[in-house]
Enzyme design. Sequence first.
Site, mmCIF file in Angstrom:
data_model
loop_
_atom_site.group_PDB
_atom_site.id
_atom_site.type_symbol
_atom_site.label_atom_id
_atom_site.label_comp_id
_atom_site.label_asym_id
_atom_site.label_seq_id
_atom_site.Cartn_x
_atom_site.Cartn_y
_atom_site.Cartn_z
ATOM 1 N N LEU A 43 -1.821 14.603 15.778
ATOM 2 C CA LEU A 43 -1.245 13.309 15.392
ATOM 3 C C LEU A 43 -0.296 13.421 14.210
ATOM 4 C CD1 LEU A 43 -2.797 9.892 15.166
ATOM 5 C CD2 LEU A 43 -2.238 10.921 12.976
ATOM 6 N N ASP A 46 2.546 8.817 8.813
ATOM 7 C CA ASP A 46 3.601 8.489 7.835
ATOM 8 C C ASP A 46 4.552 9.647 7.530
ATOM 9 O OD1 ASP A 46 1.521 6.708 7.606
ATOM 10 O OD2 ASP A 46 1.358 6.849 5.436
ATOM 11 N N SER A 106 -0.470 10.188 1.740
ATOM 12 C CA SER A 106 0.984 10.040 1.635
ATOM 13 C C SER A 106 1.539 10.111 0.212
ATOM 14 C CB SER A 106 1.403 8.726 2.267
ATOM 15 O OG SER A 106 1.280 8.853 3.652
ATOM 16 N N ARG A 165 -3.014 4.345 -3.515
ATOM 17 C CA ARG A 165 -2.457 5.591 -2.968
ATOM 18 C C ARG A 165 -0.953 5.493 -2.720
ATOM 19 N NH1 ARG A 165 -5.996 3.491 1.055
ATOM 20 N NH2 ARG A 165 -4.835 2.411 2.696
ATOM 21 N N ASP A 166 -0.401 6.576 -2.221
ATOM 22 C CA ASP A 166 0.991 6.689 -1.764
ATOM 23 C C ASP A 166 1.999 6.648 -2.912
ATOM 24 O OD1 ASP A 166 -0.415 6.489 0.611
ATOM 25 O OD2 ASP A 166 0.199 4.426 1.019
ATOM 26 N N GLU A 224 0.731 -0.730 1.553
ATOM 27 C CA GLU A 224 0.807 0.718 1.712
ATOM 28 C C GLU A 224 2.252 1.192 1.523
ATOM 29 O OE1 GLU A 224 -1.230 1.378 5.601
ATOM 30 O OE2 GLU A 224 -2.804 2.209 4.323
HETATM 31 C C1 FRU Z 1 -0.413 4.542 5.932
HETATM 32 C C2 FRU Z 1 -1.575 5.286 5.290
HETATM 33 C C3 FRU Z 1 -1.322 5.554 3.822
HETATM 34 C C4 FRU Z 1 -2.173 6.766 3.571
HETATM 35 C C5 FRU Z 1 -2.007 7.532 4.845
HETATM 36 C C6 FRU Z 1 -3.177 8.354 5.283
HETATM 37 O O1 FRU Z 1 -0.354 4.735 7.289
HETATM 38 O O2 FRU Z 1 -2.776 4.590 5.474
HETATM 39 O O3 FRU Z 1 -1.603 4.467 2.973
HETATM 40 O O4 FRU Z 1 -1.786 7.498 2.460
HETATM 41 O O5 FRU Z 1 -1.721 6.576 5.840
HETATM 42 O O6 FRU Z 1 -2.843 9.102 6.416
#
Ligand code: FRU
Length: 485
Positions: A43, A46, A106, A165-166, A224
Amino acid sequence: MREWTREERYRVLKSADEIKELHERNARSIYRQRFHVQPVTGLSSDPNGFIYHKGLWHLYYQWCPWGAVHGLKYWYHVTSPDLVRWTNAGIGLKPDTIYDNKGTHSGSGYSDGQDMYLFYTGNHRDENWVRTPYTCVARLDSNDNAVKMPEPLFGPREDYSEHQRDPKIVYVPEKKKFYIFIGAQNLSLKGRVLIYESEELLSGWRFAGELKVPGYEDFGGMWECPCIVHISGKDVLIFSPQYTKLPGRGESTNHNVYFIGKMDYDSLTFTPEGDYQYLDFGFDFYAAQFAANVSDPDKAILIGWIGLPDNHYPTEEEDWEGSMSLPRELRLIGGKLIQSPVADFDQLKGEEILADGSLPETCEMRVETPAGNVRLNLFTRKDGSGGLTICYDSEKRVLRVDKTGLAKRFNQNVGEVLDIPMEDSLTDIRLIIDRCSVEMFINGGKYTFTAHVYPTPEEHHYTVSGWDQVRLWQLGTSVKDDFVV
Ligand code: FRU
């Protein structure tokens, strides 16, 4: 749909041999893309760390090696000289420290001209599966291997939920400071962005405060992948609000939106000029990210994930799913982001082909209309039945996309019909068709619509009615299924 145990989803990849057979099987699929970045196995979700550095474009994607399932996430690395031809470069980041033991989630890239850095979320979970997200950084060495700093830059705040996150890193010259934007959720379960600041890239990070976006204090349950860019004198903030339904988006609870406005780093306020706008009107577009280090002040480069969290796609049966969108060039005109495939994409364009009703597996189609109600049925059977219906109602100024006619139906519970309410009349659509996706750039890119489609071998025809002009071109191949891990 296959059931996965947690052990299976979070298995650590010890050797490339463990997924070689899966790669060979995935690569044989009739739905493997020809010019879109897609998962080497399993898979992709992001886009991460998208950046121009020392003459090369670097892109990473969230990668789960084992199959079409969200589990232990790696960053998989691809590079390109031109945003068109992509080469698999192997694992970019792997979950191999205590701070990221359950995934390298991410984040974004930063280049100081000499060195390139990856800022990412270390997804730590303890034995009770309690999550602690860390903001971490790695630097690329001369062989493009990411060398992680031993300690995170900072951990989570207690006064927000576990959803933090991110990291998106930016340098703001006027302030002589770096800022990190973090997607977050507060304790009342509302989506927020947290801002950290430092004079140094790799140390001295402190919490500056919460980003204020007046009027949007109650807009989704988690923001996100926040990302900000300065273009044509304005700031553009994008993010993916989730856990909420939005007007015209069916039952979906995952969206990707943007604001145009002004970012004030003193008050940590983003003042939007108008309402939020959809970055893309399609069924499958999420977690988009601007490329860092783009030198043209009037242009941004954007890439998104063709897919949505919590959704399921037909290639799950083949143990893979997901694709990156085409990298898009964005300009700010008349209060909107105007999007188009990057200029070099035209390199892939081959011969013009006779518009006779058959639809090659990969092609570009352009349709133009003087006005009036028009209809385009893509991926129909030979007799014109079925397919993806794109239909314009000139009185209501609504372009409707309906995928109920496709043989392979999916995500029916999320919705199979979406409308684009248009401010102006429909004039043209540029459609880019790869083997499992279609991207539409409507009215010169004022509106875009991205969707996964999985036509069967019988569904390679189209019908049109009401259009002035229909033209078709072959498109070449620019990604290879090389097994580089
Ligand atoms: C968005 C997300 C992000 C996270 C990542 C994990 O699709 O949920 O917030 O960092 O995917 O794969």
